[in-house]
Scaffold this active site. Structure first.
Site, mmCIF file in Angstrom:
data_model
loop_
_atom_site.group_PDB
_atom_site.id
_atom_site.type_symbol
_atom_site.label_atom_id
_atom_site.label_comp_id
_atom_site.label_asym_id
_atom_site.label_seq_id
_atom_site.Cartn_x
_atom_site.Cartn_y
_atom_site.Cartn_z
ATOM 1 N N HIS A 5 1.349 -7.973 5.007
ATOM 2 C CA HIS A 5 2.123 -8.452 3.860
ATOM 3 C C HIS A 5 1.523 -7.963 2.542
ATOM 4 O O HIS A 5 0.352 -7.562 2.468
ATOM 5 C CB HIS A 5 2.166 -9.982 3.874
ATOM 6 C CG HIS A 5 0.795 -10.607 3.771
ATOM 7 N ND1 HIS A 5 0.107 -10.730 2.582
ATOM 8 C CD2 HIS A 5 -0.023 -11.114 4.735
ATOM 9 C CE1 HIS A 5 -1.062 -11.289 2.799
ATOM 10 N NE2 HIS A 5 -1.169 -11.542 4.096
ATOM 11 N N GLU A 54 -1.163 -15.884 10.841
ATOM 12 C CA GLU A 54 -2.588 -15.642 10.620
ATOM 13 C C GLU A 54 -3.425 -16.743 11.259
ATOM 14 O O GLU A 54 -2.926 -17.835 11.591
ATOM 15 C CB GLU A 54 -2.867 -15.559 9.115
ATOM 16 C CG GLU A 54 -4.312 -15.267 8.718
ATOM 17 C CD GLU A 54 -4.883 -13.977 9.305
ATOM 18 O OE1 GLU A 54 -5.155 -13.959 10.528
ATOM 19 O OE2 GLU A 54 -5.067 -13.005 8.546
#
Length: 455
Positions: free
Chosen positions: A258, A334
């Site tokens: 990202h 994550e």
């Protein structure tokens, strides 16, 4: 009113690169081939070739039976969904082709059906024959196809040292995917959308200048090199014992970290257990830059994102540019860094030195306060990988995720030890890529490419 079947396909060896299409008209009752069409169209993209194959198939029906109904079967989800009216046609290169296809026959007499790649082999073969003919400076004809098959049959098989099944698979893939210099460019990706007719190989090979196949491409680059795999026939013999190597098109994961958040420049732990920050202004610029790069350089068929906001925002920016939807995969989130969320490494070292030492020493150790160990992350990432690879065999999929999941996918593909996670650098909005074959082998094709951010 009789219904005929059209199967169509197109491909580009380099995308953009030497391209061609194939289409066949079938009698659904008997399976008889009523007409075939194929053409080499010069340098173009996969999507352009696929649309041209569709147009050729519809025109063949119009010439055979102008009043027939048609069931179009293609393995291009993009073309099927766009022509069915379920997806918007956003790319300017696709709009005139879709309009041309819609004009061939009345819309009410044509319906579209997506089929897996393995069920579209006839049209795929014709497309590859057209590209082979174009390479020889010829037009495709059935007689040219027969002559090419005769030349392949007469060619002596290569010889090589024996080895185990994995080595045989690797040798065969190398022969079909190496560049003329014998090495894979550090910034190349496989096409995963085209299998040469002479041998069922991974769809195409990497080409220079970080080009890879794209779902909706820009103007073709005439300087793109042709596919070296065109001359790699016949396939080298695999190992004499054990299962045959898998030479089918792999599932290719383009891995996008990202864009930046406010925490990224400060190098703070930011996982799935914290505040879930969105992209910063810099992160939004990065997402736009990678969206432009992927639209110009890669065959992205699907976009899959971590559920966290920074990934979804990045994925949505790219997907909007490509005219695709975003699917969410929880396994791509994550690591939960527990009590370390929002802290810098130095702050964790000061507050939780023993826990940090244990975390650095063992993948089974978890961050302070109920965080997630690397071993736990590996299990869920591997499970997500297996689900996605099975669902997208032969396709190129963009996975928008985070540092730990992307490094874990690369580590597992390389068979590297857990401590290798600390020896890889992964920048915000960087691109990596791994190809997965159905025999369990994997090939890392790209790591931490940020060239699109420097333009």
């Amino acid at each position: 009113m009789r219904e005929l079947v059209v199967e169509a396909d197109g491909g580009s060896r380099g995308n953009p690169g030497p391209a061609g299409y194939g289409a066949v008209v079938l009698d659904p009752a008997t399976g008889e081939t009523l007409a075939e069409a194929a053409e080499y169209i010069g340098v173009a993209t996969n999507n352009v070739a696929e649309y041209k194959g569709l147009i050729a198939g519809l025109r063949a029906v119009a010439a055979l039976e102008p009043d027939a109904a048609v069931r179009v079967r293609m393995d291009s989800k993009l073309v099927v969904e766009q022509m069915s009216g379920r997806w918007k046609i956003k790319h300017p290169d696709m709009k005139p082709l879709a309009a041309e296809a819609a004009r061939v026959l009345p819309a009410g007499r044509v319906r579209y059906e997506w089929i897996p790649r393995e069920r579209n082999k006839h049209a795929d073969r014709l497309a590859n024959e057209a590209m082979d003919a174009g390479k020889r400076g010829e037009r495709w004809t059935p007689s040219a196809r027969d002559a090419s098959a005769a030349r392949r049959a007469a060619a002596p098989p290569p010889s090589g040292p024996p080895g185990d099944a994995a080595a045989g698979a690797a040798r065969a893939r190398v022969a079909l995917t190496n560049t003329p210099t014998g090495g894979l460019p550090a910034t190349g990706l496989p096409a995963a959308d085209l299998s040469p007719a002479a041998a069922p190989a991974p769809s195409s090979v990497p080409v220079p200048d970080t080009l890879w196949p794209v779902e909706a491409d820009t103007a073709p680059d005439p300087g793109v090199a042709p596919d070296p795999a065109e001359s790699a026939d016949p396939v080298p013999d695999p190992a004499p014992a054990g299962p045959a190597p898998d030479l089918s098109a792999p599932a290719t994961f383009v891995l996008l970290r990202h864009g930046e958040t406010a925490l990224t420049p400060e190098k703070r732990f930011s996982g799935s257990g914290g505040s879930d920050p969105g992209l910063s202004e810099a992160g939004r610029r990065q997402a736009a830059a990678v969206a432009d790069a992927l639209a110009a350089r890669g065959t992205i068929r699907y976009v899959v994102s971590s559920p966290l906001l920074r990934c979804r925002q990045t994925a949505e920016t790219v997907a909007a540019r490509l005219g695709l939807d975003v699917a969410v995969e929880p396994g791509l989130r994550e690591t939960d860094f527990g009590a370390w969320e929002g802290l810098t490494f130095a702050e964790v070292r000061e507050r939780h030195p023993e826990d940090l030492d244990a975390w650095l020493a063992s993948p089974k150790a978890a961050p302070t306060g109920g965080g997630e160990s690397f071993a736990a992350v590996t299990r869920r990432v591997a499970a997500a990988r297996d689900r996605l690879a099975a669902a997208h065999a032969g396709r190129t999929v963009l996975l928008v995720s985070h540092v730990t999941p992307i490094k874990t996918l690369v580590r597992l593909a390389l068979g590297a030890p857990p401590e290798s996670l600390f020896k890889m650098d992964l920048s915000a909005a960087s691109l990596s890529a791994v190809a997965y074959y159905s025999d369990g082998n994997a090939s890392v094709r790209l790591l931490n490419d940020t060239s699109h951010l420097r333009r």
